[in-house]
Design an enzyme around this catalytic site. Sequence first.
Site, PDB file in Angstrom:
ATOM      1  N   GLY A 234       0.763  -1.242   0.000  1.00  0.00           N
ATOM      2  CA  GLY A 234       0.000   0.000   0.000  1.00  0.00           C
ATOM      3  C   GLY A 234       0.791   1.287   0.000  1.00  0.00           C
ATOM      4  O   GLY A 234       0.200   2.362  -0.123  1.00  0.00           O
ATOM      5  N   GLU A 275       3.806  -6.858   1.624  1.00  0.00           N
ATOM      6  CA  GLU A 275       3.356  -7.223   0.263  1.00  0.00           C
ATOM      7  C   GLU A 275       3.309  -5.967  -0.594  1.00  0.00           C
ATOM      8  O   GLU A 275       2.241  -5.495  -0.949  1.00  0.00           O
ATOM      9  CB  GLU A 275       1.943  -7.819   0.325  1.00  0.00           C
ATOM     10  CG  GLU A 275       1.780  -8.973   1.273  1.00  0.00           C
ATOM     11  CD  GLU A 275       0.304  -9.266   1.602  1.00  0.00           C
ATOM     12  OE1 GLU A 275      -0.594  -8.544   1.123  1.00  0.00           O
ATOM     13  OE2 GLU A 275       0.059 -10.223   2.345  1.00  0.00           O
ATOM     14  N   GLY A 277       3.544  -3.659  -3.844  1.00  0.00           N
ATOM     15  CA  GLY A 277       3.429  -3.750  -5.298  1.00  0.00           C
ATOM     16  C   GLY A 277       3.878  -2.452  -5.941  1.00  0.00           C
ATOM     17  O   GLY A 277       4.989  -2.318  -6.460  1.00  0.00           O
ATOM     18  N   ARG A 278       2.993  -1.445  -5.842  1.00  0.00           N
ATOM     19  CA  ARG A 278       3.236  -0.172  -6.521  1.00  0.00           C
ATOM     20  C   ARG A 278       4.600   0.440  -6.200  1.00  0.00           C
ATOM     21  O   ARG A 278       5.310   0.914  -7.081  1.00  0.00           O
ATOM     22  CB  ARG A 278       2.134   0.819  -6.120  1.00  0.00           C
ATOM     23  CG  ARG A 278       2.107   2.077  -6.944  1.00  0.00           C
ATOM     24  CD  ARG A 278       1.160   3.107  -6.329  1.00  0.00           C
ATOM     25  NE  ARG A 278      -0.106   2.556  -5.942  1.00  0.00           N
ATOM     26  CZ  ARG A 278      -1.198   2.541  -6.710  1.00  0.00           C
ATOM     27  NH1 ARG A 278      -1.167   3.082  -7.907  1.00  0.00           N
ATOM     28  NH2 ARG A 278      -2.324   2.009  -6.278  1.00  0.00           N
ATOM     29  N   ARG A 314      -5.747   3.221 -15.761  1.00  0.00           N
ATOM     30  CA  ARG A 314      -5.867   3.966 -14.499  1.00  0.00           C
ATOM     31  C   ARG A 314      -6.564   5.327 -14.639  1.00  0.00           C
ATOM     32  O   ARG A 314      -7.393   5.665 -13.802  1.00  0.00           O
ATOM     33  CB  ARG A 314      -4.499   4.126 -13.822  1.00  0.00           C
ATOM     34  CG  ARG A 314      -3.788   2.789 -13.563  1.00  0.00           C
ATOM     35  CD  ARG A 314      -2.582   2.916 -12.650  1.00  0.00           C
ATOM     36  NE  ARG A 314      -2.979   3.252 -11.303  1.00  0.00           N
ATOM     37  CZ  ARG A 314      -2.859   4.426 -10.761  1.00  0.00           C
ATOM     38  NH1 ARG A 314      -2.287   5.413 -11.430  1.00  0.00           N
ATOM     39  NH2 ARG A 314      -3.277   4.644  -9.542  1.00  0.00           N
ATOM     40  N   TYR A 318      -9.795   5.427 -12.423  1.00  0.00           N
ATOM     41  CA  TYR A 318      -9.697   6.133 -11.125  1.00  0.00           C
ATOM     42  C   TYR A 318      -9.469   7.632 -11.288  1.00  0.00           C
ATOM     43  O   TYR A 318      -9.102   8.300 -10.319  1.00  0.00           O
ATOM     44  CB  TYR A 318      -8.508   5.609 -10.308  1.00  0.00           C
ATOM     45  CG  TYR A 318      -8.314   4.121 -10.293  1.00  0.00           C
ATOM     46  CD1 TYR A 318      -9.210   3.289  -9.616  1.00  0.00           C
ATOM     47  CD2 TYR A 318      -7.211   3.549 -10.911  1.00  0.00           C
ATOM     48  CE1 TYR A 318      -8.999   1.928  -9.582  1.00  0.00           C
ATOM     49  CE2 TYR A 318      -7.003   2.174 -10.876  1.00  0.00           C
ATOM     50  CZ  TYR A 318      -7.904   1.371 -10.209  1.00  0.00           C
ATOM     51  OH  TYR A 318      -7.690   0.026 -10.175  1.00  0.00           O
ATOM     52  N   CYS A 344     -13.134   3.752 -28.796  1.00  0.00           N
ATOM     53  CA  CYS A 344     -14.432   4.402 -28.962  1.00  0.00           C
ATOM     54  C   CYS A 344     -15.172   4.561 -27.641  1.00  0.00           C
ATOM     55  O   CYS A 344     -16.202   3.913 -27.403  1.00  0.00           O
ATOM     56  CB  CYS A 344     -15.268   3.589 -29.942  1.00  0.00           C
ATOM     57  SG  CYS A 344     -14.353   3.290 -31.441  1.00  0.00           S
ATOM     58  N   TYR A 372       0.368  -1.493 -12.225  1.00  0.00           N
ATOM     59  CA  TYR A 372      -1.036  -1.508 -12.630  1.00  0.00           C
ATOM     60  C   TYR A 372      -1.236  -0.886 -14.012  1.00  0.00           C
ATOM     61  O   TYR A 372      -2.246  -0.243 -14.277  1.00  0.00           O
ATOM     62  CB  TYR A 372      -1.911  -0.820 -11.563  1.00  0.00           C
ATOM     63  CG  TYR A 372      -1.724  -1.438 -10.192  1.00  0.00           C
ATOM     64  CD1 TYR A 372      -2.147  -2.745  -9.950  1.00  0.00           C
ATOM     65  CD2 TYR A 372      -1.083  -0.755  -9.157  1.00  0.00           C
ATOM     66  CE1 TYR A 372      -1.947  -3.335  -8.708  1.00  0.00           C
ATOM     67  CE2 TYR A 372      -0.884  -1.347  -7.910  1.00  0.00           C
ATOM     68  CZ  TYR A 372      -1.317  -2.628  -7.695  1.00  0.00           C
ATOM     69  OH  TYR A 372      -1.121  -3.218  -6.481  1.00  0.00           O
TER      70      TYR A 372
HETATM   71  N1  LLP Z   1      -1.620  -7.076  -0.797  1.00  0.00           N
HETATM   72  C1  LLP Z   1      -2.928  -7.158  -1.090  1.00  0.00           C
HETATM   73  C2  LLP Z   1      -3.740  -8.147  -0.364  1.00  0.00           C
HETATM   74  C3  LLP Z   1      -3.495  -6.318  -2.054  1.00  0.00           C
HETATM   75  O1  LLP Z   1      -4.796  -6.393  -2.305  1.00  0.00           O
HETATM   76  C4  LLP Z   1      -2.674  -5.376  -2.737  1.00  0.00           C
HETATM   77  C5  LLP Z   1      -3.231  -4.489  -3.759  1.00  0.00           C
HETATM   78  C6  LLP Z   1      -1.310  -5.340  -2.419  1.00  0.00           C
HETATM   79  C7  LLP Z   1      -0.820  -6.184  -1.447  1.00  0.00           C
HETATM   80  C8  LLP Z   1      -0.351  -4.392  -3.087  1.00  0.00           C
HETATM   81  O2  LLP Z   1      -0.675  -3.058  -2.866  1.00  0.00           O
HETATM   82  P1  LLP Z   1       0.318  -1.896  -3.360  1.00  0.00           P
HETATM   83  O3  LLP Z   1       1.591  -2.004  -2.563  1.00  0.00           O
HETATM   84  O4  LLP Z   1       0.551  -2.085  -4.815  1.00  0.00           O
HETATM   85  O5  LLP Z   1      -0.424  -0.646  -3.084  1.00  0.00           O
HETATM   86  N2  LLP Z   1      -5.271  -1.075  -9.533  1.00  0.00           N
HETATM   87  C9  LLP Z   1      -5.133  -0.078  -8.509  1.00  0.00           C
HETATM   88  C10 LLP Z   1      -4.468  -0.634  -7.276  1.00  0.00           C
HETATM   89  C11 LLP Z   1      -5.182  -1.834  -6.710  1.00  0.00           C
HETATM   90  C12 LLP Z   1      -4.474  -2.444  -5.528  1.00  0.00           C
HETATM   91  C13 LLP Z   1      -5.106  -3.737  -5.148  1.00  0.00           C
HETATM   92  N3  LLP Z   1      -4.462  -4.448  -4.069  1.00  0.00           N
HETATM   93  C14 LLP Z   1      -4.403   1.111  -9.079  1.00  0.00           C
HETATM   94  O6  LLP Z   1      -4.044   1.092 -10.263  1.00  0.00           O
HETATM   95  O7  LLP Z   1      -4.185   2.114  -8.400  1.00  0.00           O
END
Ligand code: LLP
Length: 418
Positions: A234, A275, A277-278, A314, A318, A344, A372
């Site tokens: 997150g 965990e 990601g971004r 995105r 969003y 379109c 993403y």
């Molecule tokens: N762990 C779980 C259980 C999650 O659901 C997620 C993301 C992460 C870790 C990783 O979160 P991060 O570190 O990437 O924030 N598509 C959206 C973001 C959706 C995130 C969903 N869950 C966007 O483009 O902003």
Amino acid sequence: MIDGRLHAERVPLEQIAQTFGTPTWVYSRAAIESAFDEFAAACGSRSALICYAIKANSSLAILELLARRGAGFDIVSGGELARVLAAGADPGKVVFSGVGKTVSEMRDALKAGVRCFNVESESELVRLNAVAGSMQKLAPVSLRINPDVDAGTHPYISTGLRENKFGIAHDRALAAYRTAAALPHLKVMGIDCHIGSQITEIAPFLAALDRLLELVDQLTQAGITLHHLDLGGGLGITYRDEVPPSRRDTLQALFARIDAWAQQRGRAVPEVMFEFGRSMVGNAGVLLTRVEVIKENGGRHFAVVDAAMNDLMRPAMYEAWHDIVPLQAGHAPAQTYDVVGPVCESGDWLGRARTLAIEEGDLLAVMSAGAYGMAMSSNYNTRARGAEVMVDSDRMHLIRERERVTDLYALERRLPAA
Ligand code: LLP
């Protein structure tokens, strides 16, 4: 920027566009590795596992890069499990999250030997116990607790509020752990949460941690001991003017809280997992696109480019803001444009009201597109997805070929002749 030309590491982006065409995704190996290294360094010698949430960008090359560096992985489907295994990751460092795991996904993950199942409901506990029993295995579990804290982020990417579909409610947690502890084919390992994405302050992370620690105390009293805390992902990145806390400060603030808590109770510090990601890949990637058409309608100026909402969803989904930067300073007069794709749909835009000095044929980079982006892309309008390129210093590697249109209908079958 080097000599007025936009680069990825030491390769001019223009050269990548010329070699591979557009749209093309470009990732910097150094940027991904340094993001991971920063997290790892913040952990020092403590017992911790930095997992990469592969949903952000599941390209095999990126997984391989991170696996070699010792990362763990957070997966949410059997497909993602297949990917991490294909990338050579150690299944013992894989956590399996997700609110709706199927029996066959559970079976595959047990067979592979994942580190932990992050379970999101009591019904899932019962199902996992049955699957593990049928395979004569013990399934390691953690319960995802919904801490009911507001991550202060976009409602679509906020996951830790009571009314979200995610996790087990805080006030049901004790009962769920009792159920888990009583099921013979489950082994209770930990507790986890994930409160949302693109979080730009430390406070919500600390609030969620406090809620988890409260529960760990209650569980200890109930005779259930946990081995790890998984604090989810997150952490936000800078798209425009956000100033998220650094990776190091975020982890250190959490560790300080955990250490103080453990010390007060005279207990060992639990293993901590994340965990992310971004924050691992978001700023490490750009999407290269070419201006196809410049036009004006009703007083608005449009730059129609060859990337679209199917490539980078995105903005449409969003209203997310991504910087859009011409690869080279042009000679055209500056103008305020809506940068849109050829799909379109009126929602097909990448950036609105951007002041750009561009003309048809110019190349643009859509910034901070590493997370993403490709992972959420589709083939809407039968648009073949772009190539993916990883830059490593002055070298570039094609890590995914541009799709061919024939690939897109290769699985389809014509009707028999009438
Ligand atoms: N762990 C779980 C259980 C999650 O659901 C997620 C993301 C992460 C870790 C990783 O979160 P991060 O570190 O990437 O924030 N598509 C959206 C973001 C959706 C995130 C969903 N869950 C966007 O483009 O902003």
